[in-house]
Scaffold this motif. Structure first.
Motif, short mmCIF file in Angstrom:
data_model
loop_
_atom_site.label_atom_id
_atom_site.label_comp_id
_atom_site.label_asym_id
_atom_site.label_seq_id
_atom_site.Cartn_x
_atom_site.Cartn_y
_atom_site.Cartn_z
N CYS A 124 -4.25 -14.42 16.84
CA CYS A 124 -5.04 -13.44 16.09
C CYS A 124 -5.84 -12.59 17.06
CB CYS A 124 -5.98 -14.17 15.13
SG CYS A 124 -7.06 -13.04 14.25
N CYS A 129 -11.97 -15.26 15.68
CA CYS A 129 -11.04 -16.10 14.92
C CYS A 129 -10.08 -16.81 15.88
CB CYS A 129 -10.28 -15.24 13.92
SG CYS A 129 -8.98 -16.13 13.04
N GLU A 131 -7.05 -17.56 15.83
CA GLU A 131 -6.09 -18.51 15.28
C GLU A 131 -4.72 -18.33 15.95
OE1 GLU A 131 -7.16 -20.72 13.22
OE2 GLU A 131 -5.35 -21.58 12.39
N CYS A 146 -2.97 -12.29 10.35
CA CYS A 146 -3.62 -13.60 10.35
C CYS A 146 -3.93 -14.05 8.92
CB CYS A 146 -4.91 -13.50 11.17
SG CYS A 146 -5.84 -15.03 11.19
N LYS A 148 -6.07 -16.19 8.07
CA LYS A 148 -7.50 -16.49 7.90
C LYS A 148 -8.36 -15.25 7.76
CE LYS A 148 -8.08 -21.05 9.65
NZ LYS A 148 -8.61 -21.91 10.70
N CYS A 149 -8.05 -14.20 8.57
CA CYS A 149 -8.99 -13.07 8.60
C CYS A 149 -8.30 -11.72 8.43
CB CYS A 149 -9.82 -13.10 9.88
SG CYS A 149 -8.89 -12.61 11.34
#
Ligand code: ADP
Ligand code: ZN
Length: 195
Positions: A124, A129, A131, A146, A148-149
């Motif tokens: 990411c 983040c 990740e 990503c 997550k974000c």
């Protein structure tokens, strides 16, 4: 209680991931010389231009430059986890002249696994983040985004088979001797993961 820790091992062993976990658990500053160098390359600083060739070929950045950067990061810190420094005996000596170390963690991985992991790795781009994904084993839900974000993912320019092989060779010739060094100092902790 603050600790001064070192994390080393071949490329693809998962140093960055483990260092982030340890840093969070113990409240230690996570210092990755690889991340610092990549930031310089991205910002096209003088240092960034100087190290570009080494990084893209998978060769270690010369000790003199690396030592200056790393020592500057740890000065005044009571605790830290060094992710990817020291990587040569010269760097070990410079560190020992400037700081104590409580423990050195070694993380192992086979060369085959390292190549498979790194060649499919995407990270990411959001630095808070960070990740990590894998294009075969851990795909994001949406391509290049990503989970997550929602930031975009990027592939490191040195994560290709030829460069990874050079990085492994550099590790075997220059960094592997650290195992003996920290073993004799009684500071070595080995983490061997299932392949
Ligand atoms: P990896 O361990 O997977 O190769 P890093 O992100 O730790 O990845 O390092 C990437 C690159 O940064 C290395 O291939 C090398 O060129 C440079 N580098 C990082 N740390 C050092 C160091 N301590 N000494 C010399 N070069 C370094
Ligand atoms: Zn993210």
């Amino acid at each position: 209680m603050s600790y001064k820790l070192i994390l080393f091992g071949p490329p693809g062993a998962g140093k960055g991931t483990q260092a982030a976990l340890i840093s969070k658990e113990y409240g230690l500053r996570h210092i990755s010389t690889g991340d610092i160098f990549r930031k310089h390359m991205k910002d096209q600083t003088d240092l960034g231009k100087e190290i570009l060739d080494y990084m893209n070929k998978g060769l270690l950045v010369p000790d003199e430059l690396t030592i200056k950067i790393a020592l500057n990061e740890i000065k005044d810190l009571n605790g830290f986890i060094l992710d990817g420094f020291p990587r040569t005996i010269e760097q070990v000596k410079a560190l020992e002249q400037n700081s104590s170390v409580d423990a050195a963690f070694y993380i192992g991985v086979s060369e085959d696994t390292a190549i498979k992991r790194l060649c499919g790795r995407k990270t990411c781009s959001n630095k808070t983040c960070n990740e990590v994904y894998h294009m075969v084993d851990r795909k994001p839900k949406l391509e290049n985004i990503c989970d997550k974000c929602n930031s975009s993912l990027y592939q490191r320019s040195d994560d290709n088979e030829e460069t990874v092989k050079t990085r492994l060779k550099e590790y075997n010739t220059k960094t592997a001797p650290l195992l003996n060094h920290y073993m004799h100092k009684n500071k070595l902790l080995m983490i061997m993961k299932k392949q």
